[in-house]
Design a protein around this motif. Structure first.
Motif, PDB file in Angstrom:
ATOM      1  N   PRO A 260       0.814  -1.227   0.000  1.00 33.68           N
ATOM      2  CA  PRO A 260       0.000   0.000   0.000  1.00 33.68           C
ATOM      3  C   PRO A 260       0.848   1.279   0.000  1.00 33.68           C
ATOM      4  O   PRO A 260       0.450   2.273  -0.619  1.00 33.68           O
ATOM      5  CB  PRO A 260      -0.839  -0.110   1.279  1.00 33.68           C
ATOM      6  CG  PRO A 260      -0.169  -1.149   2.113  1.00 33.68           C
ATOM      7  CD  PRO A 260       0.544  -2.062   1.177  1.00 33.68           C
ATOM      8  N   LEU A 261       2.003   1.260   0.644  1.00 34.32           N
ATOM      9  CA  LEU A 261       2.848   2.469   0.630  1.00 34.32           C
ATOM     10  C   LEU A 261       3.294   2.768  -0.802  1.00 34.32           C
ATOM     11  O   LEU A 261       3.350   3.922  -1.221  1.00 34.32           O
ATOM     12  CB  LEU A 261       4.069   2.289   1.550  1.00 34.32           C
ATOM     13  CG  LEU A 261       3.756   2.243   3.054  1.00 34.32           C
ATOM     14  CD1 LEU A 261       4.980   1.789   3.856  1.00 34.32           C
ATOM     15  CD2 LEU A 261       3.264   3.602   3.564  1.00 34.32           C
ATOM     16  N   ARG A 262       3.582   1.728  -1.588  1.00 36.94           N
ATOM     17  CA  ARG A 262       3.949   1.911  -3.001  1.00 36.94           C
ATOM     18  C   ARG A 262       2.722   2.304  -3.829  1.00 36.94           C
ATOM     19  O   ARG A 262       2.785   3.206  -4.658  1.00 36.94           O
ATOM     20  CB  ARG A 262       4.550   0.614  -3.576  1.00 36.94           C
ATOM     21  CG  ARG A 262       5.971   0.334  -3.123  1.00 36.94           C
ATOM     22  CD  ARG A 262       6.906   1.428  -3.607  1.00 36.94           C
ATOM     23  NE  ARG A 262       8.295   1.006  -3.545  1.00 36.94           N
ATOM     24  CZ  ARG A 262       9.301   1.846  -3.319  1.00 36.94           C
ATOM     25  NH1 ARG A 262       9.088   3.135  -3.107  1.00 36.94           N
ATOM     26  NH2 ARG A 262      10.536   1.409  -3.302  1.00 36.94           N
TER      27      ARG A 262
ATOM     28  N   VAL B 254       3.781   6.777  -1.644  1.00 33.82           N
ATOM     29  CA  VAL B 254       4.413   7.456  -0.513  1.00 33.82           C
ATOM     30  C   VAL B 254       5.881   7.731  -0.856  1.00 33.82           C
ATOM     31  O   VAL B 254       6.586   6.850  -1.349  1.00 33.82           O
ATOM     32  CB  VAL B 254       4.288   6.573   0.757  1.00 33.82           C
ATOM     33  CG1 VAL B 254       5.263   7.009   1.827  1.00 33.82           C
ATOM     34  CG2 VAL B 254       2.850   6.621   1.258  1.00 33.82           C
ATOM     35  N   GLY B 255       6.290   8.962  -0.625  1.00 38.61           N
ATOM     36  CA  GLY B 255       7.671   9.344  -0.967  1.00 38.61           C
ATOM     37  C   GLY B 255       8.115  10.552  -0.175  1.00 38.61           C
ATOM     38  O   GLY B 255       7.542  10.861   0.881  1.00 38.61           O
ATOM     39  N   LYS B 256       9.091  11.258  -0.733  1.00 31.92           N
ATOM     40  CA  LYS B 256       9.757  12.337   0.001  1.00 31.92           C
ATOM     41  C   LYS B 256       8.828  13.453   0.472  1.00 31.92           C
ATOM     42  O   LYS B 256       9.055  14.051   1.511  1.00 31.92           O
ATOM     43  CB  LYS B 256      10.865  12.937  -0.874  1.00 31.92           C
ATOM     44  CG  LYS B 256      12.075  12.020  -0.969  1.00 31.92           C
ATOM     45  CD  LYS B 256      13.284  12.737  -1.535  1.00 31.92           C
ATOM     46  CE  LYS B 256      14.532  11.874  -1.425  1.00 31.92           C
ATOM     47  NZ  LYS B 256      14.369  10.510  -1.955  1.00 31.92           N
ATOM     48  N   SER B 257       7.791  13.739  -0.311  1.00 39.33           N
ATOM     49  CA  SER B 257       6.944  14.870   0.080  1.00 39.33           C
ATOM     50  C   SER B 257       5.749  14.437   0.941  1.00 39.33           C
ATOM     51  O   SER B 257       4.891  15.253   1.262  1.00 39.33           O
ATOM     52  CB  SER B 257       6.440  15.585  -1.172  1.00 39.33           C
ATOM     53  OG  SER B 257       5.733  14.664  -1.959  1.00 39.33           O
TER      54      SER B 257
ATOM     55  N   MET C  61       7.171  -2.727  10.395  1.00 42.82           N
ATOM     56  CA  MET C  61       7.675  -2.807   9.015  1.00 42.82           C
ATOM     57  C   MET C  61       7.180  -1.615   8.194  1.00 42.82           C
ATOM     58  O   MET C  61       7.934  -1.052   7.397  1.00 42.82           O
ATOM     59  CB  MET C  61       7.238  -4.119   8.353  1.00 42.82           C
ATOM     60  CG  MET C  61       7.889  -5.376   8.906  1.00 42.82           C
ATOM     61  SD  MET C  61       9.692  -5.276   9.095  1.00 42.82           S
ATOM     62  CE  MET C  61      10.231  -4.800   7.456  1.00 42.82           C
ATOM     63  N   GLY C  62       5.913  -1.217   8.403  1.00 41.06           N
ATOM     64  CA  GLY C  62       5.399  -0.033   7.713  1.00 41.06           C
ATOM     65  C   GLY C  62       6.231   1.190   8.052  1.00 41.06           C
ATOM     66  O   GLY C  62       6.548   2.011   7.182  1.00 41.06           O
ATOM     67  N   LEU C  63       6.583   1.296   9.320  1.00 41.01           N
ATOM     68  CA  LEU C  63       7.415   2.412   9.774  1.00 41.01           C
ATOM     69  C   LEU C  63       8.771   2.405   9.068  1.00 41.01           C
ATOM     70  O   LEU C  63       9.236   3.433   8.540  1.00 41.01           O
ATOM     71  CB  LEU C  63       7.575   2.284  11.295  1.00 41.01           C
ATOM     72  CG  LEU C  63       8.500   3.218  12.047  1.00 41.01           C
ATOM     73  CD1 LEU C  63       8.217   4.666  11.707  1.00 41.01           C
ATOM     74  CD2 LEU C  63       8.346   2.991  13.554  1.00 41.01           C
ATOM     75  N   LYS C  64       9.410   1.232   9.006  1.00 40.60           N
ATOM     76  CA  LYS C  64      10.722   1.149   8.352  1.00 40.60           C
ATOM     77  C   LYS C  64      10.629   1.508   6.865  1.00 40.60           C
ATOM     78  O   LYS C  64      11.471   2.226   6.336  1.00 40.60           O
ATOM     79  CB  LYS C  64      11.303  -0.271   8.495  1.00 40.60           C
ATOM     80  CG  LYS C  64      11.770  -0.596   9.904  1.00 40.60           C
ATOM     81  CD  LYS C  64      12.459  -1.966   9.947  1.00 40.60           C
ATOM     82  CE  LYS C  64      12.731  -2.361  11.390  1.00 40.60           C
ATOM     83  NZ  LYS C  64      13.836  -3.323  11.524  1.00 40.60           N
ATOM     84  N   PHE C  65       9.586   0.990   6.187  1.00 46.08           N
ATOM     85  CA  PHE C  65       9.464   1.266   4.744  1.00 46.08           C
ATOM     86  C   PHE C  65       9.145   2.737   4.491  1.00 46.08           C
ATOM     87  O   PHE C  65       9.754   3.373   3.617  1.00 46.08           O
ATOM     88  CB  PHE C  65       8.393   0.374   4.109  1.00 46.08           C
ATOM     89  CG  PHE C  65       8.811  -1.061   3.929  1.00 46.08           C
ATOM     90  CD1 PHE C  65      10.033  -1.387   3.354  1.00 46.08           C
ATOM     91  CD2 PHE C  65       7.976  -2.093   4.317  1.00 46.08           C
ATOM     92  CE1 PHE C  65      10.429  -2.714   3.183  1.00 46.08           C
ATOM     93  CE2 PHE C  65       8.349  -3.424   4.155  1.00 46.08           C
ATOM     94  CZ  PHE C  65       9.580  -3.741   3.591  1.00 46.08           C
ATOM     95  N   ALA C  66       8.184   3.286   5.245  1.00 49.05           N
ATOM     96  CA  ALA C  66       7.797   4.689   5.011  1.00 49.05           C
ATOM     97  C   ALA C  66       9.017   5.593   5.208  1.00 49.05           C
ATOM     98  O   ALA C  66       9.256   6.527   4.432  1.00 49.05           O
ATOM     99  CB  ALA C  66       6.660   5.086   5.953  1.00 49.05           C
TER     100      ALA C  66
ATOM    101  N   GLY D  29      11.452   7.911   2.289  1.00 51.23           N
ATOM    102  CA  GLY D  29      11.733   9.350   2.408  1.00 51.23           C
ATOM    103  C   GLY D  29      10.616  10.172   3.014  1.00 51.23           C
ATOM    104  O   GLY D  29      10.694  11.402   3.056  1.00 51.23           O
ATOM    105  N   ALA D  30       9.550   9.531   3.496  1.00 50.00           N
ATOM    106  CA  ALA D  30       8.405  10.272   4.039  1.00 50.00           C
ATOM    107  C   ALA D  30       8.721  10.831   5.432  1.00 50.00           C
ATOM    108  O   ALA D  30       9.660  10.379   6.103  1.00 50.00           O
ATOM    109  CB  ALA D  30       7.199   9.342   4.138  1.00 50.00           C
ATOM    110  N   HIS D  31       7.911  11.821   5.835  1.00 48.96           N
ATOM    111  CA  HIS D  31       7.897  12.252   7.238  1.00 48.96           C
ATOM    112  C   HIS D  31       6.926  11.304   7.943  1.00 48.96           C
ATOM    113  O   HIS D  31       5.750  11.253   7.603  1.00 48.96           O
ATOM    114  CB  HIS D  31       7.431  13.699   7.368  1.00 48.96           C
ATOM    115  CG  HIS D  31       7.419  14.170   8.796  1.00 48.96           C
ATOM    116  ND1 HIS D  31       8.530  14.702   9.410  1.00 48.96           N
ATOM    117  CD2 HIS D  31       6.440  14.144   9.728  1.00 48.96           C
ATOM    118  CE1 HIS D  31       8.234  14.991  10.667  1.00 48.96           C
ATOM    119  NE2 HIS D  31       6.968  14.668  10.883  1.00 48.96           N
ATOM    120  N   VAL D  32       7.407  10.554   8.939  1.00 48.69           N
ATOM    121  CA  VAL D  32       6.611   9.461   9.480  1.00 48.69           C
ATOM    122  C   VAL D  32       6.207   9.711  10.938  1.00 48.69           C
ATOM    123  O   VAL D  32       7.057   9.988  11.783  1.00 48.69           O
ATOM    124  CB  VAL D  32       7.355   8.106   9.413  1.00 48.69           C
ATOM    125  CG1 VAL D  32       6.377   6.963   9.676  1.00 48.69           C
ATOM    126  CG2 VAL D  32       8.043   7.924   8.083  1.00 48.69           C
TER     127      VAL D  32
END
Ligand code: NAP
Ligand code: ZN
Ligand code: ZN
Length: 347
Positions: free
Chosen positions: A166-168, A172-175, A189-194, A198-201
């Motif tokens: 879902p992040l892909r 989800v990316g830098k902005s 794992m969601g935290l590590k991928f986000a 490059g996201a603000h998590v």
């Protein structure tokens, strides 16, 4: 048939206990994997407890499977004897519908054949990875890198792909400002991928004691979701929220945190339906979505990404004799952050 030793629940809510059974003889497209490690997903617990409806018993759970190939059929191309191999949540699908053709087998029109608590095309029950071996068509087996810790790779096969996909999909990316709800197997794992994308998590948790871990795992901010003031401070600021919570919880508090046109995606599967306020959605044309695991092609992409970026799960390895203890701790929200069973210890 191949004699197999595993661990099964014989009936709903029963303890997991030793169980012998048979796997099919490997066909030309099949590989046999000697299982080294298998993760414990909260879905295992849900299905043993029949949280989602009737299950098939005896049940050998487990869909985060890693090990080594001991046999490869004559037509097998991707694997040879001795290779590392992995299996996730599916072992087959119709292979001809639009979803299968586009590599999204988890959305197969006929329903993908799940790794356990399902029936294969011959009508036989499927048995999962709490076992010494598995027989699987190579099309549903994944390649894994020897660079990564093998035990810590196992949870990528479900917790990893279920959060990566879902992040892909929602780019989800830098902005992006992204929220992850629940710091468990999927959540961490969601935290590590986000973070890697490059996201603000922002990590949302009900467990104050997980704050330091959330920051160590990559969160820029941690919000205690029971603190209404802290929640409101983020109103209408998120591009995407990934909700991994396994139990009933209030979605409306999160919908209010989404920007216009932003998405709250459910991956957690509580046993009860949620109550959602239409106001929370329509005021900013927000969307409530869901996502199931990921296709085989994307699962391989995720595993390759993890090898390139040195991403694995944070795990507690347990011997098979401690599966029931691990289930008890998982039910009490006491795991950092995925149990992995050392199946080789059972051989
Ligand atoms: P897990 O390790 O138990 O994590 C769930 C987290 O949810 C907990 O760590 C906790 O985080 C939070 N939580 C638990 N009870 C809560 C409650 N009553 N209220 C609010 N928060 C609560 O479970 P998991 O293995 O990550 O699985 C999570 C869910 O995803 C399960 O329902 C599982 O079946 C589902 N799942 C779905 C897919 C899919 O394809 N969509 C794939 C795999 C799993 P905090 O302590 O941080 O609050
Ligand atoms: Zn799972
Ligand atoms: Zn299909």
């Amino acid at each position: 048939m191949i004699a197999s030793k595993g661990f099964a629940a014989k009936s709903a809510k029963a303890h997991i206990e030793p169980f012998t059974f048979e796997r099919r003889d490997p066909g030309p497209n099949d590989i046999v994997i000697a299982i080294d490690f298998c993760g414990i997903c909260h879905s295992d617990l849900h299905q043993v407890n029949e949280d989602w409806g009737p299950s098939i018993f005896p049940m050998v759970p487990g869909h985060e499977i890693v090990g080594r190939v001991t046999q490869a059929g004559a037509a097998v191309k991707k694997f040879k004897k001795g290779d590392l191999a992995a299996v996730g949540c599916m072992v087959d699908s119709c292979r001809v519908c639009a979803s299968c053709k586009s590599g999204e087998e988890q959305y197969c029109d006929k329903g993908a054949v799940l790794t356990y608590n399902a029936r294969d095309k011959q009508g036989n029950p499927t048995y999962g990875g709490y076992a010494d071996n598995i027989v699987v068509d190579e099309s549903f087996a994944l390649k894994i890198s020897p660079k990564l810790n093998l035990a810590a790779t196992a949870p990528l096969l479900c917790a990893g792909i279920t959060t990566y996909s879902p992040l892909r999909h929602w780019k989800v990316g830098k902005s992006s400002k992204v929220g992850i709800v629940g710091l468990g197997g999927l959540g961490h794992m969601g935290l590590k991928f986000a973070r890697a994308f490059g996201a603000h998590v922002v990590q949302f948790t009900t467990s104050l004691k997980k704050t330091d871990d959330a920051l160590r795992l990559g969160a820029h901010e941690v919000v205690l979701s029971t603190n209404e003031v802290a929640m409101r401070a983020h109103a209408a600021t998120f591009d995407f929220i990934l909700d991994t919570v396994s139990a009933d919880h209030d979605l409306n508090a999160y919908l209010n945190l989404l920007k216009r046109d932003a998405v709250h995606c459910l991956v957690g599967l509580p046993d009860r339906p949620a109550q959602v306020s239409a106001f929370g959605l329509l005021i900013k044309r927000r969307s409530l979505a869901g996502s199931a695991i990921g296709g085989i092609r994307e699962t391989q992409e995720m595993l390759d990404y993890c090898a390139d970026h040195n991403i694995v799960s944070d795990i507690e390895v347990v011997p098979p004799s401690k599966i029931n203890e691990a289930y008890g701790r998982l039910a009490r929200n006491d795991v950092k952050y995925r149990f992995v069973i050392d199946m080789a210890a059972a051989r």
